[in-house]
Design a protein around this motif. Structure first.
Motif, PDB file in Angstrom:
ATOM      1  N   PRO A   3     -38.517  21.893  26.499  1.00 15.02           N
ATOM      2  CA  PRO A   3     -37.959  23.234  26.664  1.00 15.02           C
ATOM      3  C   PRO A   3     -36.721  23.419  25.781  1.00 15.02           C
ATOM      4  O   PRO A   3     -35.999  22.454  25.505  1.00 15.02           O
ATOM      5  N   ARG A   4     -36.500  24.656  25.351  1.00 14.62           N
ATOM      6  CA  ARG A   4     -35.341  24.992  24.524  1.00 14.62           C
ATOM      7  C   ARG A   4     -34.676  26.228  25.089  1.00 14.62           C
ATOM      8  O   ARG A   4     -35.346  27.215  25.388  1.00 14.62           O
ATOM      9  N   LEU A   5     -33.365  26.211  25.242  1.00 14.59           N
ATOM     10  CA  LEU A   5     -32.621  27.357  25.741  1.00 14.59           C
ATOM     11  C   LEU A   5     -32.686  28.487  24.722  1.00 14.59           C
ATOM     12  O   LEU A   5     -32.341  28.302  23.548  1.00 14.59           O
ATOM     13  N   THR A   6     -33.158  29.661  25.137  1.00 14.23           N
ATOM     14  CA  THR A   6     -33.310  30.803  24.229  1.00 14.23           C
ATOM     15  C   THR A   6     -32.470  32.014  24.612  1.00 14.23           C
ATOM     16  O   THR A   6     -32.166  32.842  23.766  1.00 14.23           O
ATOM     17  N   HIS A   7     -32.132  32.150  25.905  1.00 17.57           N
ATOM     18  CA  HIS A   7     -31.373  33.330  26.305  1.00 17.57           C
ATOM     19  C   HIS A   7     -30.640  33.108  27.626  1.00 17.57           C
ATOM     20  O   HIS A   7     -30.993  32.233  28.400  1.00 17.57           O
ATOM     21  N   LEU A   8     -29.605  33.907  27.812  1.00 15.32           N
ATOM     22  CA  LEU A   8     -28.881  33.998  29.071  1.00 15.32           C
ATOM     23  C   LEU A   8     -29.008  35.436  29.526  1.00 15.32           C
ATOM     24  O   LEU A   8     -28.794  36.356  28.728  1.00 15.32           O
ATOM     25  N   ALA A   9     -29.354  35.659  30.768  1.00 10.28           N
ATOM     26  CA  ALA A   9     -29.511  37.013  31.293  1.00 10.28           C
ATOM     27  C   ALA A   9     -28.399  37.274  32.303  1.00 10.28           C
ATOM     28  O   ALA A   9     -28.197  36.477  33.224  1.00 10.28           O
ATOM     29  N   LEU A  53     -30.498  32.195  20.205  1.00  9.18           N
ATOM     30  CA  LEU A  53     -29.931  32.409  21.531  1.00  9.18           C
ATOM     31  C   LEU A  53     -29.475  33.860  21.651  1.00  9.18           C
ATOM     32  O   LEU A  53     -28.724  34.338  20.806  1.00  9.18           O
ATOM     33  N   VAL A  54     -29.942  34.536  22.678  1.00 10.95           N
ATOM     34  CA  VAL A  54     -29.535  35.921  22.915  1.00 10.95           C
ATOM     35  C   VAL A  54     -28.977  36.067  24.323  1.00 10.95           C
ATOM     36  O   VAL A  54     -29.306  35.288  25.222  1.00 10.95           O
ATOM     37  N   PHE A  55     -28.122  37.066  24.479  1.00 14.55           N
ATOM     38  CA  PHE A  55     -27.669  37.499  25.794  1.00 14.55           C
ATOM     39  C   PHE A  55     -28.521  38.703  26.155  1.00 14.55           C
ATOM     40  O   PHE A  55     -28.619  39.651  25.375  1.00 14.55           O
ATOM     41  N   VAL A  56     -29.148  38.659  27.294  1.00 15.44           N
ATOM     42  CA  VAL A  56     -29.878  39.799  27.838  1.00 15.44           C
ATOM     43  C   VAL A  56     -28.938  40.408  28.880  1.00 15.44           C
ATOM     44  O   VAL A  56     -28.613  39.753  29.876  1.00 15.44           O
ATOM     45  N   ILE A  57     -28.477  41.611  28.622  1.00 14.36           N
ATOM     46  CA  ILE A  57     -27.492  42.247  29.503  1.00 14.36           C
ATOM     47  C   ILE A  57     -28.145  43.429  30.190  1.00 14.36           C
ATOM     48  O   ILE A  57     -28.726  44.298  29.533  1.00 14.36           O
ATOM     49  N   MET A  58     -28.025  43.422  31.517  1.00 11.16           N
ATOM     50  CA  MET A  58     -28.684  44.440  32.335  1.00 11.16           C
ATOM     51  C   MET A  58     -27.679  45.047  33.305  1.00 11.16           C
ATOM     52  O   MET A  58     -26.841  44.327  33.854  1.00 11.16           O
ATOM     53  N   PRO A  59     -27.754  46.340  33.564  1.00 12.41           N
ATOM     54  CA  PRO A  59     -26.851  46.945  34.537  1.00 12.41           C
ATOM     55  C   PRO A  59     -27.243  46.572  35.963  1.00 12.41           C
ATOM     56  O   PRO A  59     -28.362  46.138  36.216  1.00 12.41           O
ATOM     57  N   GLY A  60     -26.307  46.742  36.869  1.00 14.31           N
ATOM     58  CA  GLY A  60     -26.596  46.549  38.280  1.00 14.31           C
ATOM     59  C   GLY A  60     -25.939  45.346  38.906  1.00 14.31           C
ATOM     60  O   GLY A  60     -26.098  45.104  40.094  1.00 14.31           O
TER      61      GLY A  60
END
Length: 140
Positions: A3-9, A53-60
């Motif tokens: 496995p490889r780290l690809t994103h943080l949500a 590596l991306v940041f997935v940013i979501m409201p709430g």
């Protein structure tokens, strides 16, 4: 393949404020956004790192209320101590500096901490054996 780290949500209370913060402090840019379930989801990445590596940013999300001695954080490498000092000065002026610049023994290096609009801590460091310039550091 392992496995490889690809994103943080991250769920955040104010999407636009977090987008502005990560753009200003971390030089991240929006690489994708879409509407989903009546909301907007944004992907942000450093230039040239869009597939790493991306940041997935979501409201709430709820605001985080971390203690100053809670060292949970996201970490960004900088090219010099002066760059750490510049980020710290900007954060102090913006009222979001959490940890003033300080030196710690290898491998921690020189760093400061900043609070993002959601309450997450973000460390900016120089001299760690991670990120840009790490190959020039001698390990003890």
């Amino acid at each position: 393949m392992p496995p490889r780290l690809t994103h943080l949500a991250l769920h955040v209370p104010d999407l636009d404020a977090c987008m502005a913060f990560y753009g200003r402090y971390c030089a991240m840019q929006v690489i994708h956004q879409r509407a989903a379930k009546g909301s907007r989801i944004v992907w942000m990445a450093e230039a040239g790192k869009e597939r790493d590596l991306v940041f997935v940013i979501m409201p709430g999300g709820q605001p985080r209320h971390l203690a100053e001695d809670d060292y949970s954080h996201l970490g960004f490498a900088l090219p010099s101590r002066a760059a750490v000092d510049a980020i710290a000065a900007q954060a102090r002026a913006d009222g979001c500096l959490v940890w003033a610049p300080r030196d710690e023994p290898f491998p921690v290096g020189y760093y400061c901490g900043v609070r993002d609009p959601a309450g997450h801590y973000v460390e900016f460091s120089y001299g760690q054996p991670l990120g840009p310039g790490a190959e020039s550091l001698a390990t003890p």
